[in-house]
Design an enzyme around this catalytic site. Structure first.
Site, PDB file in Angstrom:
ATOM      1  N   TYR A 223       0.839  -1.204   0.000  1.00 40.38           N
ATOM      2  CA  TYR A 223       0.000   0.000   0.000  1.00 40.38           C
ATOM      3  C   TYR A 223       0.872   1.251   0.000  1.00 40.38           C
ATOM      4  O   TYR A 223       0.628   2.200  -0.763  1.00 40.38           O
ATOM      5  CB  TYR A 223      -0.918  -0.009   1.217  1.00 40.38           C
ATOM      6  CG  TYR A 223      -1.708   1.263   1.397  1.00 40.38           C
ATOM      7  CD1 TYR A 223      -2.835   1.519   0.622  1.00 40.38           C
ATOM      8  CD2 TYR A 223      -1.331   2.208   2.348  1.00 40.38           C
ATOM      9  CE1 TYR A 223      -3.562   2.687   0.779  1.00 40.38           C
ATOM     10  CE2 TYR A 223      -2.047   3.377   2.513  1.00 40.38           C
ATOM     11  CZ  TYR A 223      -3.162   3.612   1.730  1.00 40.38           C
ATOM     12  OH  TYR A 223      -3.872   4.774   1.894  1.00 40.38           O
ATOM     13  N   LYS A 227       0.982   4.220  -2.996  1.00 44.38           N
ATOM     14  CA  LYS A 227       0.679   5.636  -2.781  1.00 44.38           C
ATOM     15  C   LYS A 227       1.891   6.524  -3.075  1.00 44.38           C
ATOM     16  O   LYS A 227       1.738   7.660  -3.531  1.00 44.38           O
ATOM     17  CB  LYS A 227       0.186   5.859  -1.347  1.00 44.38           C
ATOM     18  CG  LYS A 227      -1.197   5.286  -1.073  1.00 44.38           C
ATOM     19  CD  LYS A 227      -2.268   5.981  -1.901  1.00 44.38           C
ATOM     20  CE  LYS A 227      -3.663   5.525  -1.551  1.00 44.38           C
ATOM     21  NZ  LYS A 227      -4.717   6.249  -2.294  1.00 44.38           N
TER      22      LYS A 227
END
Length: 347
Positions: A223, A227
């Site tokens: 994750y 990002k």
């Protein structure tokens, strides 16, 4: 060596040291000045400057805003607040029933046109993107909000991350965001060019980033990487589209109450979606907590101050920040595993 020669050498060393001290002093003054100016800019952006007027993006003139991940949390709140500003909407999300309920709410309350499309972006099917193209083909779009995103179910070591979870995160956070932007951005360019002859309308592309992308985050490695990718991509896109009168901004957030964060109660550091989106739309185009980053904003005041302190002290890539982040997410993982074990025992 004579006394006079020794004295002369000592004088030369003194001048050298004195020069170095002046250089250090000058650098210190420059650093303090830069830090002070950044802090003042932070205060102005967050508290003193007036809210951004969305008329420049086509509010109340029949223009459309496309929002992904629109049926819950932050995406749902973007839909509400953009409708309140007078934008027609295209809402894209997974659950048809939630989209229909939101469509009725917004059309009844704000008298705007709301088009909906229920697709599962995690499936990464060409038919999904064709559906978006067909729905948006004839619409005058000026705003895109890339909100859809996915994180890990709980913090997990990278080597233990299930392949499906890994693929879903990359597909939703990265692949889908890029492909949807490739579909919608040309429509924004087209609309802005047509409108610039009359009203000087600008375009806007907002993409949801995260502190997970700002600071490398152990136990959320996939994750965090997804990002971080959006940071570089969005900044690059901002440079490309500035000539077309399109503002591109990455929005950095810390924790917000939502189904993804699994946090239900708001606090000083954790706003609810309404508070977060309000602060975002108030400050579009201003860096707030991201003073050192181009085309990036950290709009919620507590998040902004937190980022400013980390950036100007230890640095986002420092070992100490990485270690603190690891300990924080390790504790979350332990609690989540204990909770899951208790539920298994009950069953």
């Amino acid at each position: 060596m004579t006394f006079m020669q020794q004295l002369q050498e000592a004088g030369e060393r003194f001048r050298c040291i004195n020069g170095l001290l002046w250089v250090v002093f000058g650098l210190g003054v420059l650093k303090c000045t830069t830090l002070s100016l950044r802090f003042l800019a932070l205060i102005f952006d967050l508290f003193l400057l007036p809210a951004v007027n969305f008329d420049k993006y086509g509010a109340k003139s029949g223009k459309y805003c496309v929002i992904t991940g629109a049926s819950d949390g932050i995406g749902k709140e973007f839909a509400r607040q953009m409708a309140k500003r007078g934008f027609n909407l295209v809402l894209i999300s997974r659950t048809q029933s939630k989209l229909e309920a939101l469509q009725k709410e917004l059309e009844d309350q704000h008298h705007v046109v709301v088009k909906i499309l229920a697709i599962d972006i995690a499936e990464d099917k060409e038919s999904n993107y064709e559906s978006i193209k067909e729905l948006c083909a004839q619409l005058p779009i000026t705003v895109l909000v890339n909100n859809v995103g996915q994180s890990h179910s709980i913090p997990v070591p990278f080597l233990e991350t299930e392949e499906k979870e890994l693929r879903d995160i990359i597909t939703i956070n990265n692949t889908a965001t890029l492909l949807i932007t490739q579909i919608i951005a040309p429509k924004i360019v087209e609309t802005v060019k047509a409108e610039n002859k009359k009203s000087g309308t600008r375009g806007l592309i907002l993409t949801m980033g995260s502190f997970g992308g700002l600071i490398p985050t152990p136990l959320l490695a996939t994750y965090s990487g997804s990002k971080s990718f959006l940071q570089s991509w969005s900044n690059s896109l901002a440079g490309e589209l500035s000539k077309d009168a399109i503002d591109v901004e990455l929005i950095i957030s810390y924790l917000v109450t939502s189904s993804m964060s699994k946090i239900r109660r708001s606090s000083l550091m954790i706003p609810n979606p309404q508070q977060f989106v309000k602060s975002t739309l108030r400050s579009v185009g201003r860096r707030c907590g991201s003073q050192e980053r181009y085309a990036t904003m950290t709009p919620y005041w507590a998040h902004a101050v937190y980022q400013f302190v980390i950036t100007e002290t230890f640095g986002v890539y420092s070992k100490i920040v990485n270690s603190i982040n690891y300990s924080f997410h390790k504790s979350i993982r332990i609690r989540a595993l204990k909770k899951a074990a208790r539920q298994v025992k009950k069953e």
